[in-house]
Design an enzyme around this catalytic site. Structure first.
Site, PDB file in Angstrom:
ATOM      1  N   THR A  36       0.549   4.820   0.706  1.00  0.00           N
ATOM      2  CA  THR A  36       0.615   5.853   1.735  1.00  0.00           C
ATOM      3  C   THR A  36       0.901   5.270   3.110  1.00  0.00           C
ATOM      4  OG1 THR A  36      -0.999   7.082   0.451  1.00  0.00           O
ATOM      5  CG2 THR A  36      -0.601   7.832   2.699  1.00  0.00           C
TER       6      THR A  36
ATOM      7  N   ASP B  14      -1.550  -0.685   6.109  1.00  0.00           N
ATOM      8  CA  ASP B  14      -1.676  -0.113   7.450  1.00  0.00           C
ATOM      9  C   ASP B  14      -3.059   0.413   7.791  1.00  0.00           C
ATOM     10  OD1 ASP B  14      -1.730   2.094   5.809  1.00  0.00           O
ATOM     11  OD2 ASP B  14      -0.484   3.347   7.109  1.00  0.00           O
TER      12      ASP B  14
ATOM     13  N   ASP C 261       0.882  -1.165   0.000  1.00  0.00           N
ATOM     14  CA  ASP C 261       0.000   0.000   0.000  1.00  0.00           C
ATOM     15  C   ASP C 261       0.921   1.217   0.000  1.00  0.00           C
ATOM     16  OD1 ASP C 261      -2.512   1.458   0.401  1.00  0.00           O
ATOM     17  OD2 ASP C 261      -1.702   1.906   2.376  1.00  0.00           O
TER      18      ASP C 261
END
Length: 713
Positions: free
Chosen positions: A382, A576, A380
């Site tokens: 960001t 996250d 992922d």
């Protein structure tokens, strides 16, 4: 950054202090997930095994000490009055301590898949019956296995407890999802508000959301506007402006001002409930590889039965039925080496402990086993490959101005703001050693920017709405920056544009080394993001990433992972946010960044305490090293059997050698010691990020071959 928003425009307000992920632990007690019970059952299971092991370890001491055969081996005699102690305590150990293995064996028989439980149950049952036969004088005294039965049960319980403990460290992702909801909601009734539980809300209710408060249900804003922190849902760092008519989602936070929201979805229809279903579905459908030790135990079970049958037939045909019984029983007891029961659990226990010291928490043993086979790592963007916070990446001064002067003026004007963009500008000024001068008359306007007087001049910093107000033109470089998906702020002094600032989610320096090392190991690197194509391409080009999925909606991340798996890839997912939870559960190995949300962490098999992406390489290194140790230990444990069983059966009887039971017992203990020492060698493994993924000399060195950009999904 969220896909679909104009990256040159930013809702710019100094009150955005509640940026990032918030602590959900206070709500944990209010989780009503059906998975509460399973989590408690799991921890209770481990506690029961620990207690059972401790009790059996104590009972084993007198059982072994008063066993006539053990006394003879060591060189002392058991008093006549004490000969009943081993049979009585041995029976207690067989019935109580052996119960988990006996019931497990029944399950394996029903499933027609013999494994470790059946092998252990066979050995302890044969040892139990033979020992009673010897104690009652019905069988040869050499078959007094009470001491061997006691040691076998204790060591197998130890191995099983270690194994259960390593498997039980994970928590329920669904509990964490439920904990994202606030404890209570304020429902509007007439001219007043009433505090109710979120579960009591109905469609059409109006709720008040205070500044800094969580939105209790999915709904539509009917009054007010606020910067809403949706990072728990999207994983993207930038807050999103929500105004009248906009949709908002349960669990997100109104950071800077209050809202009134009309409830449009409750219970099972909310976005959180949908994600919860996706997580449960992916967890339940995850294929669980059959364990190495079980496969080895299955083979050894048939090997032991075959060897025992051949032994019995041969010795009987040789006209020695009494010796046939002794040999058959000896073979069946020896066939269950202590080492096999400890081989895998010991390695996993030491590997997980070693990993924890390096900031890698292994919550699922199968994830540790699977990581070495991964050929594709999906990041992922960001907060994983990037810092998740905006940073000033370029300053373009207008003619006649210096870049440092422009940045110093912007930092001075923004000094009193708590907005993430303001913090980024002030930090950039500090990094360059610029002097931030005191400002007066500070003011901010949402979606426009800030203004302040610096040395008597009016300095304004903001996005396109500010330029519209001042009837000023943006600098030419803005077009290029916009194509790259950057945030663009202009700096004006007394109404004149003096420069522009390019802000973007800064790429972590460690990401270059992580991507380069993964490529060196032959692992493809994929990036998945909700950001626009331009932003994704910019980051991918910098890092040398193989494939990009941009503009991916939160609910589509898991299906993107599934698509890669259908192409034949073994996929590890690194994320996250809450939106990553289904994808983490779907992937062959889910790896959560420890700085992320509770839900992402609970959905993952591996959790990285740091946000350093190089730790992913450390997990691969650990997985490969642990697998090597498992194989070595299994070969040693099985090798002992392959040698000891034929000798116990009497293969060398024609040349005058039959393996005495006492020697077999010594070999069994030696095998266990070798396995334990070999597992300890894992402690010497260095998993520090700078060792497993040395920094690339130049960022571009991270590029291994062409960047193959996939289409956005």
């Amino acid at each position: 950054m969220t896909a679909g928003h104009d990256h040159s425009a930013h809702d710019h307000d100094e009150h955005h202090a509640h940026h990032g992920h918030t602590d959900h632990s206070a709500n944990a007690a209010h989780s009503h997930s059906a998975h509460d019970h399973s989590a408690h059952d799991h921890s209770g299971h481990v506690a029961r095994y620990r207690r059972l092991f401790a009790i059996m370890a104590v009972v084993a001491i007198p059982t072994v000490a008063f066993s006539p055969m053990f006394a003879m081996l060591v060189g002392y005699e058991v008093p006549t009055w004490a000969t009943w102690i081993s049979p009585v305590l041995g029976t207690v150990m067989y019935v109580w301590g052996g119960a988990p293995f006996l019931t497990g064996a029944v399950g394996e028989i029903r499933a027609r898949r013999p494994g470790m439980m059946l092998l252990i149950a066979l050995a302890i049952t044969v040892a139990f019956l033979a020992s009673w036969g010897a104690s009652l004088g019905l069988l040869d005294h050499e078959l007094d296995f009470w001491w061997e039965l006691a040691l076998l049960i204790v060591i197998m319980l130890l191995g099983h407890w270690i194994e259960m403990r390593s498997l039980a460290q994970t928590t329920s992702a669904l509990d964490s999802l439920a904990a994202l909801l606030p404890d209570e909601a304020e429902r509007v009734e007439g001219d007043s508000t009433v505090t109710v539980a979120p579960a009591e809300l109905a469609l059409g209710d109006i709720v008040v959301v205070r500044p800094g408060g969580r939105i209790p249900a999915d709904g539509e804003v009917v009054a007010g506007s606020a910067d809403v922190d949706e990072s728990m849902l999207t994983g993207e760092s930038r807050p999103v402006r929500r105004e009248v008519g906009d949709r908002v989602v349960a669990g997100t936070v109104a950071t800077d001002s209050g809202l009134r929201v009309e409830v449009t979805a409750v219970g099972e229809d909310t976005a959180l409930a949908g994600i919860s279903r996706l997580v449960a579905q992916a967890q339940n459908s995850s294929s669980r590889a059959q364990r190495l030790a079980d496969r080895a135990a299955g083979w050894l079970f048939w090997f032991a039965l075959g060897a025992a049958a051949v032994t019995g037939v041969v010795w009987t045909l040789l006209g020695n039925p009494d010796e046939a019984v002794v040999r058959v029983i000896t073979v069946l007891v020896i066939a269950c080496p202590h080492a096999l029961g400890l081989a895998i659990p010991l390695v996993v226990s030491i590997a997980t402990e070693r990993a924890a010291r390096s900031g890698v928490l292994v919550t699922d043993r199968l994830a540790l086993e699977s990581m070495r086979t991964v050929d594709t790592v999906v990041f992922d963007k960001t907060g994983t490959l990037t810092k998740g916070n905006p940073a000033v990446t370029a300053v373009e001064p207008a003619p006649g101005w210096a870049a440092d002067d422009v940045l110093a003026l912007a930092a001075s004007a923004e000094a009193d703001s708590e907005h993430p963009l303001a913090r980024a500008i002030v930090s950039a000024g500090a990094e360059r050693g610029l002097t931030v001068r005191s400002a007066t008359d500070f003011a901010s306007s949402a979606a426009v920017g800030v203004s302040a007087r610096v040395d008597g001049r009016l300095v304004r910093v903001g996005g396109p709405h500010l330029l519209d107000e001042e009837a000023a033109a943006e600098l030419p470089v803005a077009d290029d920056w916009r194509d790259e998906g950057a945030i663009i702020l202009h700096v004006l002094v007394d109404g004149v544009v003096v420069g522009a600032l390019r802000l973007a989610d800064a790429v972590r320096p460690e990401s270059f080394a992580a991507v380069a090392e993964l490529h060196r190991r032959g692992v493809a690197v994929v990036m998945i993001t909700g950001d626009a194509e331009a932003v994704a391409r910019s980051v991918a080009a910098d890092l040398g990433i193989d494939r990009v999925f941009a503009g991916v909606r939160p609910q589509d991340k898991a299906s993107t992972i599934a698509g890669l798996q259908q192409e034949g890839h073994r996929v590890a997912m690194v994320g996250d946010g809450v939106n990553d939870a289904p994808a983490l559960a779907q992937a062959d190995v889910g790896i959560a960044i420890g700085a992320g949300t509770d839900v992402a962490i609970a959905s993952a098999g591996v959790v990285l305490a740091s946000d350093d992406p190089r730790s992913v390489v450390a997990v691969i290194e650990l997985s490969a090293a642990a697998y090597r140790k498992m194989r070595q230990n299994l070969w040693w444990a099985a090798g002992y059997n392959l040698v000891a069983v034929p000798l116990a059966a009497g293969v060398l009887a024609p040349v005058g050698f039959v393996l005495p039971m006492s020697v077999g017992a010594v070999l069994m203990s030696l095998s266990t010691i070798v396995v334990a020492l070999n597992a300890q060698l894992l402690r010497r493994l260095d998993l520090s990020p700078e060792v497993v993924a040395p920094a690339a000399a130049e960022p571009r060195a991270a590029t291994a071959g062409p960047v193959r950009l996939g289409t956005a999904r």
